[in-house]
Design a protein around this motif. Structure first.
Motif, short mmCIF file in Angstrom:
data_model
loop_
_atom_site.label_atom_id
_atom_site.label_comp_id
_atom_site.label_asym_id
_atom_site.label_seq_id
_atom_site.Cartn_x
_atom_site.Cartn_y
_atom_site.Cartn_z
N ALA A 1 0.64 -1.11 -0.41
CA ALA A 1 0.02 0.22 0.17
C ALA A 1 0.71 0.99 0.02
N ALA A 2 2.43 1.35 0.68
CA ALA A 2 3.22 2.24 1.25
C ALA A 2 3.53 2.58 -0.37
N GLN A 3 3.64 1.85 -0.91
CA GLN A 3 4.69 2.16 -3.01
C GLN A 3 2.94 2.78 -3.59
N ALA A 4 2.02 2.16 -3.33
CA ALA A 4 0.60 1.95 -4.18
C ALA A 4 0.05 3.42 -3.83
N VAL A 5 0.20 4.21 -3.55
CA VAL A 5 0.08 5.55 -2.82
C VAL A 5 1.20 5.97 -3.57
N ARG A 6 1.95 5.91 -3.44
CA ARG A 6 3.11 6.75 -3.98
C ARG A 6 3.51 6.83 -5.00
N ARG A 7 2.63 6.21 -6.04
CA ARG A 7 2.55 5.76 -7.32
C ARG A 7 3.77 4.67 -8.04
N ARG A 8 4.82 4.17 -7.23
CA ARG A 8 5.26 4.13 -7.21
C ARG A 8 5.60 1.93 -7.61
N ALA B 1 3.82 -13.74 -8.90
CA ALA B 1 3.94 -11.83 -9.38
C ALA B 1 5.15 -11.17 -8.40
N PHE B 2 5.62 -11.31 -7.67
CA PHE B 2 6.37 -10.87 -7.38
C PHE B 2 7.86 -11.11 -8.74
N GLY B 3 7.75 -12.29 -9.19
CA GLY B 3 8.87 -12.41 -9.83
C GLY B 3 8.84 -11.97 -11.17
N VAL B 4 7.51 -11.58 -10.98
CA VAL B 4 7.49 -10.76 -13.13
C VAL B 4 8.01 -9.44 -12.44
N VAL B 5 7.40 -8.77 -11.18
CA VAL B 5 7.20 -7.08 -10.68
C VAL B 5 9.31 -7.12 -11.03
N ILE B 6 10.34 -8.08 -10.11
CA ILE B 6 11.47 -7.83 -9.97
C ILE B 6 11.92 -7.67 -11.28
N THR B 7 11.15 -8.78 -12.30
CA THR B 7 11.89 -9.17 -13.70
C THR B 7 11.72 -8.01 -14.17
N ARG B 8 10.77 -7.61 -14.55
CA ARG B 8 9.83 -6.50 -15.55
C ARG B 8 10.93 -4.62 -14.88
N GLU B 9 11.07 -4.95 -13.68
CA GLU B 9 11.62 -3.56 -12.78
C GLU B 9 13.91 -3.41 -13.80
N ALA C 1 14.15 -5.03 -16.56
CA ALA C 1 14.33 -4.91 -18.20
C ALA C 1 13.94 -3.54 -17.78
N GLY C 2 13.28 -2.57 -17.33
CA GLY C 2 13.04 -1.24 -17.59
C GLY C 2 11.26 -1.31 -18.46
N ARG C 3 11.13 -2.38 -18.08
CA ARG C 3 9.41 -2.26 -18.61
C ARG C 3 8.23 -2.70 -17.05
N PRO C 4 7.71 -1.73 -17.81
CA PRO C 4 6.05 -1.55 -17.15
C PRO C 4 6.04 -2.47 -16.23
N THR C 5 5.82 -2.78 -14.87
CA THR C 5 5.23 -3.01 -13.54
C THR C 5 3.69 -3.33 -12.71
N ALA C 6 2.75 -2.39 -13.31
CA ALA C 6 2.13 -1.88 -12.74
C ALA C 6 0.96 -3.05 -12.55
N GLY C 7 0.83 -3.85 -13.86
CA GLY C 7 -0.28 -4.67 -13.87
C GLY C 7 -0.11 -6.13 -12.42
N ALA C 8 1.35 -6.47 -12.66
CA ALA C 8 2.00 -7.45 -11.49
C ALA C 8 1.34 -6.57 -10.43
#
Length: 121
Positions: A27-34, A83-91, A93-100
Motif C-alpha cells: 500500500a505504501a508503494q501504491a500510494v506513491r505510485r511506485r 507476481a513478485f518475480g514478474v515485477v522484479i524481472t520487469r523492473e 528490464a525497464g518495463r512497466p510493472t503496474a499490472g503485476a
C-alpha cells in the motif's frame, strides 16, 4: 493456557504481522505510485508463508484444520510470489510493472478474505 496453545497463538500473531508487512508495504508503494517491490513486503510474504506452514501442523491435539482452505491459501501465497518475480524481472528490464504490482495487492486481499470468510463444514 497450555504451552502448545500459547505457541499456536504466537504463530497466529507472527502470521498477522507478516500479512501487515506485505499489505502495508504494498500500500505504501501504491500510494506513491511506485509500482516496485520492496524488501519490506517481500519479507512479509516469507513470514506469512513460513508461519502459515507451521500453523498447518495440528497442534495442540484437537485443533481442527481445513486443509482444503489452507491449500488454497498456500496456492494464493505462491501466486503472490510469482507476481513478485514478474515485477522484479520487469523492473530489471525497464518495463512497466503496474499490472503485476496490482495483482500482488489483489491476491493479498484475496488471501485475507479466504482466511476470514471461508468457513468449513
Amino acid at each position: 493456557m497450555d504451552p502448545l496453545s500459547l505457541l499456536r497463538e504466537f504463530l497466529v500473531l507472527v502470521h498477522l504481522v507478516g500479512f501487515a508487512l506485505l499489505l502495508g508495504g504494498w500500500a505504501a508503494q501504491a500510494v506513491r505510485r511506485r509500482y516496485v517491490t520492496t524488501t519490506l513486503f517481500r519479507t512479509g510474504l516469507g513470514v506469512m508463508i513460513a508461519s502459515g506452514l507451521l500453523l498447518a501442523i495440528p497442534f495442540p491435539a484437537g485443533v481442527h484444520l481445513d486443509y482444503l482452505k489452507l491449500g488454497v491459501k498456500l496456492v494464493v501465497a505462491l501466486a503472490i510470489g510469482g507476481a513478485f518475480g514478474v515485477v522484479i524481472t520487469r523492473e530489471k528490464a525497464g518495463r512497466p510493472t503496474a499490472g503485476a504490482f496490482w495483482t500482488i495487492g489483489a491476491l493479498a486481499v484475496l488471501n485475507a478474505g479466504i482466511a476470514i470468510f471461508w468457513h468449513g463444514a
